[in-house]
Design an enzyme around this catalytic site. Sequence first.
Site, PDB file in Angstrom:
ATOM      1  N   ASN A 151     -10.071  -0.420  -0.936  1.00 22.29           N
ATOM      2  CA  ASN A 151      -8.613  -0.327  -0.908  1.00 22.29           C
ATOM      3  C   ASN A 151      -8.047  -0.882  -2.217  1.00 22.29           C
ATOM      4  OD1 ASN A 151      -5.882  -0.541  -0.440  1.00 22.29           O
ATOM      5  ND2 ASN A 151      -6.075  -1.545   1.560  1.00 22.29           N
ATOM      6  N   CYS A 190       0.816  -1.220   0.000  1.00 23.68           N
ATOM      7  CA  CYS A 190       0.000   0.000   0.000  1.00 23.68           C
ATOM      8  C   CYS A 190       0.849   1.270   0.000  1.00 23.68           C
ATOM      9  CB  CYS A 190      -0.963  -0.015   1.183  1.00 23.68           C
ATOM     10  SG  CYS A 190      -2.163  -1.346   1.025  1.00 23.68           S
ATOM     11  N   HIS A 250      -3.609   7.068   2.076  1.00 17.70           N
ATOM     12  CA  HIS A 250      -3.936   5.746   1.546  1.00 17.70           C
ATOM     13  C   HIS A 250      -5.312   5.356   2.084  1.00 17.70           C
ATOM     14  CE1 HIS A 250      -3.918   1.647   0.426  1.00 17.70           C
ATOM     15  NE2 HIS A 250      -3.830   1.205   1.665  1.00 17.70           N
TER      16      HIS A 250
HETATM   17  N1  COA Z   1     -18.961  -8.678   8.278  1.00 23.93           N
HETATM   18  C1  COA Z   1     -19.412  -8.925   9.529  1.00 23.93           C
HETATM   19  N2  COA Z   1     -18.610  -9.243  10.533  1.00 23.93           N
HETATM   20  C2  COA Z   1     -17.305  -9.340  10.300  1.00 23.93           C
HETATM   21  C3  COA Z   1     -16.773  -9.101   9.019  1.00 23.93           C
HETATM   22  C4  COA Z   1     -17.657  -8.760   7.997  1.00 23.93           C
HETATM   23  N3  COA Z   1     -17.251  -8.510   6.739  1.00 23.93           N
HETATM   24  N4  COA Z   1     -15.444  -9.247   9.070  1.00 23.93           N
HETATM   25  C5  COA Z   1     -15.141  -9.559  10.324  1.00 23.93           C
HETATM   26  N5  COA Z   1     -16.257  -9.631  11.060  1.00 23.93           N
HETATM   27  C6  COA Z   1     -16.403  -9.954  12.475  1.00 23.93           C
HETATM   28  C7  COA Z   1     -15.205 -10.703  12.982  1.00 23.93           C
HETATM   29  O1  COA Z   1     -15.338 -12.077  12.696  1.00 23.93           O
HETATM   30  C8  COA Z   1     -15.263 -10.402  14.457  1.00 23.93           C
HETATM   31  O2  COA Z   1     -16.211 -11.252  15.059  1.00 23.93           O
HETATM   32  P1  COA Z   1     -15.867 -11.978  16.455  1.00 23.93           P
HETATM   33  O3  COA Z   1     -15.686 -10.836  17.418  1.00 23.93           O
HETATM   34  O4  COA Z   1     -17.084 -12.787  16.681  1.00 23.93           O
HETATM   35  O5  COA Z   1     -14.627 -12.751  16.205  1.00 23.93           O
HETATM   36  C9  COA Z   1     -15.831  -8.982  14.505  1.00 23.93           C
HETATM   37  O6  COA Z   1     -16.455  -8.756  13.237  1.00 23.93           O
HETATM   38  C10 COA Z   1     -14.779  -7.929  14.730  1.00 23.93           C
HETATM   39  O7  COA Z   1     -13.707  -8.178  13.856  1.00 23.93           O
HETATM   40  P2  COA Z   1     -12.422  -7.317  13.877  1.00 23.93           P
HETATM   41  O8  COA Z   1     -11.371  -7.900  12.989  1.00 23.93           O
HETATM   42  O9  COA Z   1     -12.065  -7.002  15.282  1.00 23.93           O
HETATM   43  O10 COA Z   1     -12.970  -5.980  13.214  1.00 23.93           O
HETATM   44  P3  COA Z   1     -12.252  -4.615  13.100  1.00 23.93           P
HETATM   45  O11 COA Z   1     -13.076  -3.561  13.712  1.00 23.93           O
HETATM   46  O12 COA Z   1     -10.795  -4.696  13.493  1.00 23.93           O
HETATM   47  O13 COA Z   1     -12.266  -4.354  11.519  1.00 23.93           O
HETATM   48  C11 COA Z   1     -10.795  -4.488   9.611  1.00 23.93           C
HETATM   49  C12 COA Z   1     -11.631  -5.257  10.653  1.00 23.93           C
HETATM   50  C13 COA Z   1     -10.094  -5.444   8.700  1.00 23.93           C
HETATM   51  C14 COA Z   1     -11.742  -3.608   8.826  1.00 23.93           C
HETATM   52  C15 COA Z   1      -9.771  -3.600  10.359  1.00 23.93           C
HETATM   53  O14 COA Z   1      -9.105  -4.396  11.307  1.00 23.93           O
HETATM   54  C16 COA Z   1      -8.767  -2.953   9.480  1.00 23.93           C
HETATM   55  O15 COA Z   1      -9.089  -2.030   8.739  1.00 23.93           O
HETATM   56  N6  COA Z   1      -7.477  -3.345   9.583  1.00 23.93           N
HETATM   57  C17 COA Z   1      -6.379  -2.687   8.937  1.00 23.93           C
HETATM   58  C18 COA Z   1      -6.436  -2.742   7.444  1.00 23.93           C
HETATM   59  C19 COA Z   1      -5.223  -2.060   6.885  1.00 23.93           C
HETATM   60  O16 COA Z   1      -4.977  -0.904   7.148  1.00 23.93           O
HETATM   61  N7  COA Z   1      -4.408  -2.754   6.159  1.00 23.93           N
HETATM   62  C20 COA Z   1      -3.139  -2.201   5.795  1.00 23.93           C
HETATM   63  C21 COA Z   1      -3.110  -1.588   4.517  1.00 23.93           C
HETATM   64  S1  COA Z   1      -3.619  -2.676   3.267  1.00 23.93           S
END
Ligand code: COA
Length: 335
Positions: free
Chosen positions: A285, A114, A255
């Site tokens: 993204n 990224c 980004h």
């Molecule tokens: N729909 C519904 N629920 C979902 C889901 C979806 N698409 N994806 C995950 N969940 C659930 C998970 O299973 C989890 O459930 P659990 O608590 O029963 O295990 C819950 O939602 C919370 O998941 P979590 O991973 O804690 O969510 P989050 O708030 O951290 O958001 C991302 C997930 C990926 C959006 C976030 O972590 C993120 O943006 N990470 C960084 C991405 C990034 O910057 N990458 C680098 C550059 S590419």
Amino acid sequence: MSKRRATITAVGHYVPERVLTNADLEKMVDTSDEWIVTRTGIRERRILQQGASSDLAAGAIENLLVRRKMEATEIEMIIVATVTPDMLFPPTACVVQDKIGASNAWGFDISAACSGFLYALAAGAQFVESGAASKVVVVGADKMSSITDYSDRNLCILFGDAGAAVLLEPSDDPQYGLLDYRMYCDGSGGAFLYMKGGGSLNPATHETVDRRMHYIYQDGKAVFKVAVKGMADVSAEIMQRNNLTGDDVAWLVPHQANLRIIDATAERMGLDRSKVMINIDKYGNTTAATIPLCLSEWWETGKLKRGQNIVLASFGAGYTWGAVLMKWSLENPAK
Ligand code: COA
């Protein structure tokens, strides 16, 4: 003698027509529009149904050439930032060079996930500043749909396909252009975001495919924490190094990985949301394409103006992260 400085003299982008909405994803995995929008800010993304990253890059450069009223043969270098090259080799830059007919250009690929576009921009600027080249195209292009597992709800909601490009030339006024950059990497973050299969470590076999190793793996929570800190810290650092406050900065071009990461960065810089380029809702993204895609869209609508200070900031796999400060020199299209 004043420094020869690199500046952006043209922008262009290409997004595929096919739209994949949150409603579409609701039919594919256990998710909801409400979850995706509140956790990420994404509403829809684009999918390239036929072709490869080189087509996204070529489309973006062709758009740039039309806007700049320039022939492909005038391009001296093409630097492609991508994590989804058409193939491991030849370099995607060569494929793009052939597709657009840039018969006088050489080029290469940069892989920094990224942060790929910012790394490539900093690299391209060196050639312009040294006098080695005067027309360098830097393009970010990623067909993320080619490495996304559409049965994994954690990941398939996040990514989309796009290409976007800028042209670097020597600035007519050394006060304009790329003024400063800070780039970082920390390989100890490699375990949290990667694609394990298909490289020399795990060459593609039936087993690597069965184990879905040809798809992105991400520990979202772990990446989120460091991304918020990394992008906010480096953006604050580049402002401090250049004695700038939030009032001095016209635009943050972040980004587009997650709206919450973008908001945290803007807050740390003392910037109002109205000064932040955000199009994650439309495209998700798109990895190396997000930042130039913002620049191209904001320029097109006349919101980027000559003389504005802008900060570009990214965080991605590696980990890689960085920020670039520039004084925008390209007149808006209404002029
Ligand atoms: N729909 C519904 N629920 C979902 C889901 C979806 N698409 N994806 C995950 N969940 C659930 C998970 O299973 C989890 O459930 P659990 O608590 O029963 O295990 C819950 O939602 C919370 O998941 P979590 O991973 O804690 O969510 P989050 O708030 O951290 O958001 C991302 C997930 C990926 C959006 C976030 O972590 C993120 O943006 N990470 C960084 C991405 C990034 O910057 N990458 C680098 C550059 S590419």
